[in-house]
Write an enzyme that holds these catalytic residues in place. Structure first.
Site, mmCIF file in Angstrom:
data_model
loop_
_atom_site.group_PDB
_atom_site.id
_atom_site.type_symbol
_atom_site.label_atom_id
_atom_site.label_comp_id
_atom_site.label_asym_id
_atom_site.label_seq_id
_atom_site.Cartn_x
_atom_site.Cartn_y
_atom_site.Cartn_z
ATOM 1 N N GLU A 199 -9.837 -0.257 11.582
ATOM 2 C CA GLU A 199 -10.203 -1.073 10.423
ATOM 3 C C GLU A 199 -10.284 -2.574 10.726
ATOM 4 O O GLU A 199 -11.171 -3.274 10.256
ATOM 5 C CB GLU A 199 -9.140 -0.831 9.345
ATOM 6 C CG GLU A 199 -9.380 -1.489 8.043
ATOM 7 C CD GLU A 199 -8.260 -1.164 7.054
ATOM 8 O OE1 GLU A 199 -8.562 -0.513 6.057
ATOM 9 O OE2 GLU A 199 -7.094 -1.547 7.275
ATOM 10 N N LYS B 214 8.146 0.502 5.539
ATOM 11 C CA LYS B 214 7.028 1.352 5.098
ATOM 12 C C LYS B 214 5.714 0.780 5.582
ATOM 13 O O LYS B 214 5.552 -0.434 5.575
ATOM 14 C CB LYS B 214 7.025 1.382 3.563
ATOM 15 C CG LYS B 214 5.809 2.018 2.946
ATOM 16 C CD LYS B 214 5.103 1.124 1.912
ATOM 17 C CE LYS B 214 4.449 -0.068 2.501
ATOM 18 N NZ LYS B 214 3.490 -0.758 1.642
ATOM 19 N N TYR C 161 -25.679 14.763 14.654
ATOM 20 C CA TYR C 161 -25.262 13.444 14.148
ATOM 21 C C TYR C 161 -24.259 12.761 15.061
ATOM 22 O O TYR C 161 -23.371 13.418 15.629
ATOM 23 C CB TYR C 161 -24.570 13.574 12.779
ATOM 24 C CG TYR C 161 -25.451 14.056 11.659
ATOM 25 C CD1 TYR C 161 -26.620 13.373 11.330
ATOM 26 C CD2 TYR C 161 -25.100 15.184 10.915
ATOM 27 C CE1 TYR C 161 -27.426 13.812 10.276
ATOM 28 C CE2 TYR C 161 -25.890 15.629 9.872
ATOM 29 C CZ TYR C 161 -27.049 14.952 9.554
ATOM 30 O OH TYR C 161 -27.834 15.384 8.538
ATOM 31 N N ASP D 94 0.230 1.830 8.549
ATOM 32 C CA ASP D 94 -0.408 1.118 9.669
ATOM 33 C C ASP D 94 0.385 1.216 10.976
ATOM 34 O O ASP D 94 -0.173 0.997 12.045
ATOM 35 C CB ASP D 94 -0.578 -0.372 9.328
ATOM 36 C CG ASP D 94 -1.476 -0.579 8.117
ATOM 37 O OD1 ASP D 94 -2.128 0.389 7.682
ATOM 38 O OD2 ASP D 94 -1.522 -1.709 7.605
ATOM 39 N N GLY E 168 0.807 -1.219 0.000
ATOM 40 C CA GLY E 168 0.000 0.000 0.000
ATOM 41 C C GLY E 168 0.837 1.264 0.000
ATOM 42 O O GLY E 168 1.951 1.276 0.539
#
Ligand code: FBP
Length: 552
Positions: free
Chosen positions: A311, A202, A243, A205, A81
């Site tokens: 996630e 790299k 909201y 995350d 990614g």
């Protein structure tokens, strides 16, 4: 190509190197430290990497260089990614290589590891490199997720290297890509090909870290980008007061991004997957955490709020984790049978037949969309693509059911209007922050130092990062040091151990000591956009995670 004013200005930015790397290349010495061993499964990993296991840690210091005097032809690959700073790694590598000798050559293999196998490359030149200095993205050569793992692939890679006289390959990637780097290094060492392999850490995350790698590059810029957006949403929520925003942030399995964004923005709720696993929380338990905040805020007339969802959360819920493990194995081991099915009803029946009764029960209890998302293609490493599972919507649905019940019982009388967001791709190609610009340039420059000193199977490391760049340290760590055995696509494989959020670490402790207040009151903070120019106190600040981890 038309240039934005910031792009033009960033071309001129000169990234800062650690003072050690500012010496002439001939005045930098590689000093070796302790021999290393893998984090676990030492005997098995040693057997798998007989040529590259147990090597020593390296640090560069001022002294007499013993670097090889030869023409270097280096191939570079961007893998996995996108992460802000990838272009800077390549420009740092290029500058060091050309500083050592104008004869040296840098070839960029296109679209990830497959570029090496397909011999698809460009030679990087001054004019081309200059168009990418200090810019985001990986478009300088493109990226991809092809896994280098078979003997046939290695043989092709060796042929391509021989054809171009390549002396070293630099793989810029995350844990899986650097596992590839280690396996390739071992193959090249075993076959005496003379090609070295160096990795660079790299991933936005933030899960590629240990005592030597303090942070993977891209984490700083990506979290600052998401924090800006979350802060903006908080301000919108605080203005309209109508909201509840559920915001999923990238990070795959680890919750480092979610935690860093929470430290920066102080939302009402931030879920941490690692805690969910430790406390063995079910989906219902997780929804209870959010519902409790919604109810308490409603009692104060506050029918709005912000929830951050990592996630990978769903993979950490014990019953779903077991389900995903079984699904991964079924999809890998019965691949042809499964891929031949196109209709959903048949896929469902296939799962009923192959899953254990317990896991099928969990699967069947999920909303249809989530069931479908769980069966989507795995990535080339056999992982579920968590970015495509809408956990934030699942959570909203679970909370709605609970709040309805509470309303019936007269225990809740608020409004629950929700909006869902997913911040991931927005942050991966942002202009690198000054921190990432400097860090990445140094990683690339340092990768060349490892090459010219003859190392292979090493990761380029820059440490002491919470201090100013002057005080940063440069060196290398054997990749096998970070390895353990894990179940992948149905079999045990050597992989780099992912660093998850430490529940006894300082960043989590800070968050845990404040979150009860944040859940009920409105304590939002607004970090604003990344600043590239201005006082260092605004432009060069590291993440809260890094600062807390290195707090003395
Ligand atoms: P890497 O681990 O390769 O750096 O990728 C990180 C990541 O951004 C994850 O946060 C996310 O789950 C995944 O990539 C998305 O992958 P893709 O770009 O293939 O959709």
């Amino acid at each position: 190509m038309d240039l934005s004013p910031l792009q033009k200005a960033r071309y001129e930015y000169q990234p800062k190197l650690p003072s050690m790397l500012r010496h002439e290349i001939g005045e930098i010495e590689a000093v070796e430290g302790k021999t290393t061993e893998s984090v676990s499964d030492q005997e098995e990993i040693k057997k798998l990497f007989p040529n590259t296991y147990g090597m020593k840690e390296v640090e560069f210091k001022k002294g007499k260089s013993h670097a090889k005097k030869r023409k270097e032809v280096v191939g570079v690959i961007l893998s996995g990614g996108q992460a802000p700073g990838g272009h800077n790694v390549i420009t740092g590598l290029y500058d060091a290589l050309k500083k050592a000798s104008k004869e040296n050559v840098l070839l960029g293999f296109k679209q990830g590891p497959s570029g090496l196998l397909d011999d698809d490359y460009i030679e990087l030149t001054d004019d081309y490199i200059n168009m990418f200095r200090n810019t985001g993205g990986f478009d300088i050569i493109g990226s991809g997720r092809t896994k280098l793992e078979t003997e046939e692939q290695f043989a092709v890679a060796a042929e391509v290297c021989k054809k171009h006289g390549i002396t070293a390959i630099v793989i810029i990637g995350g844990d899986d890509s650097n596992t590839n780097a280690a396996v390739l290094a071992e193959y090249f060492a075993k076959t005496n090909s003379g090609v070295q392999v160096i990795g660079c850490p790299k991933t936005i995350d933030g899960d590629l870290k240990n005592d030597v790698i303090e942070v993977s590059f891209g984490f700083d810029t990506a979290t600052k980008t998401y924090s800006e957006l979350i802060g903006n949403i908080e301000r919108d929520a605080n203005s309209a007061k109508k909201y509840w925003h559920f915001i999923k942030v990238m990070g795959r399995s680890a919750s480092h991004i979610a935690l860093e964004c929470a430290l920066e923005t102080q939302p009402n709720i931030c879920l941490i997957s690692e805690e969910v696993e430790k406390k063995q929380m079910s989906l219902s338990d997780i929804a209870d955490v959010v519902v409790s905040s919604v109810v308490k805020r409603a009692e104060k007339g506050l029918n709005y709020g912000v929830v951050i969802v990592p996630e990978g959360l769903i993979e950490f819920v014990p019953e779903v984790k077991k389900l995903i493990g079984e699904l991964n194995d079924i999809v890998a081991l019965k691949k042809d049978e499964f891929n031949a099915i196109s209709e959903w009803d048949e896929k469902y029946a296939f799962m009923k037949k192959n899953l254990t009764a317990e896991s099928f029960g969990v699967f069947a209890s999920l909303p249809l969309e989530i069931e479908k998302q769980l069966l989507m293609d795995r990535d080339p490493h056999g992982n579920v693509q968590v970015s495509r599972i809408e956990t934030e919507k699942l959570l909203i649905a679970l909370c709605e059911v609970k709040l309805k019940e509470l309303k019936k019982e007269g225990k809740y009388n608020g409004k629950f209007s929700t909006l869902s967001h997913f911040f991931g791709y927005e942050g991966r190609c942002a202009f690198p922050s000054n921190f990432d610009a400097d860090y990445c340039y140094s990683l690339g420059y340092n990768a060349f130092m490892l090459i010219s000193n003859g190392y292979t199977g090493y990761l380029s490391t820059i440490s002491n990062l919470s201090k100013s760049a002057d005080e940063w340290k440069a060196g290398g760590i054997p990749i096998t040091k970070m390895m353990n055995l894990e179940q992948r696509s149905g079999v045990k494989k050597p992989v780099i151990k992912k660093a998850l959020v430490e529940l006894d670490g300082k960043p989590f402790a800070y968050f845990a000591s404040h979150r009860d207040k944040w859940a009920v009151e409105t304590c939002f903070t607004f970090p604003g956009a990344i600043q590239y120019y201005g006082p260092s106190s605004v432009c060069d600040i590291p993440t809260r995670t890094l600062s807390l981890e290195h707090q003395e």
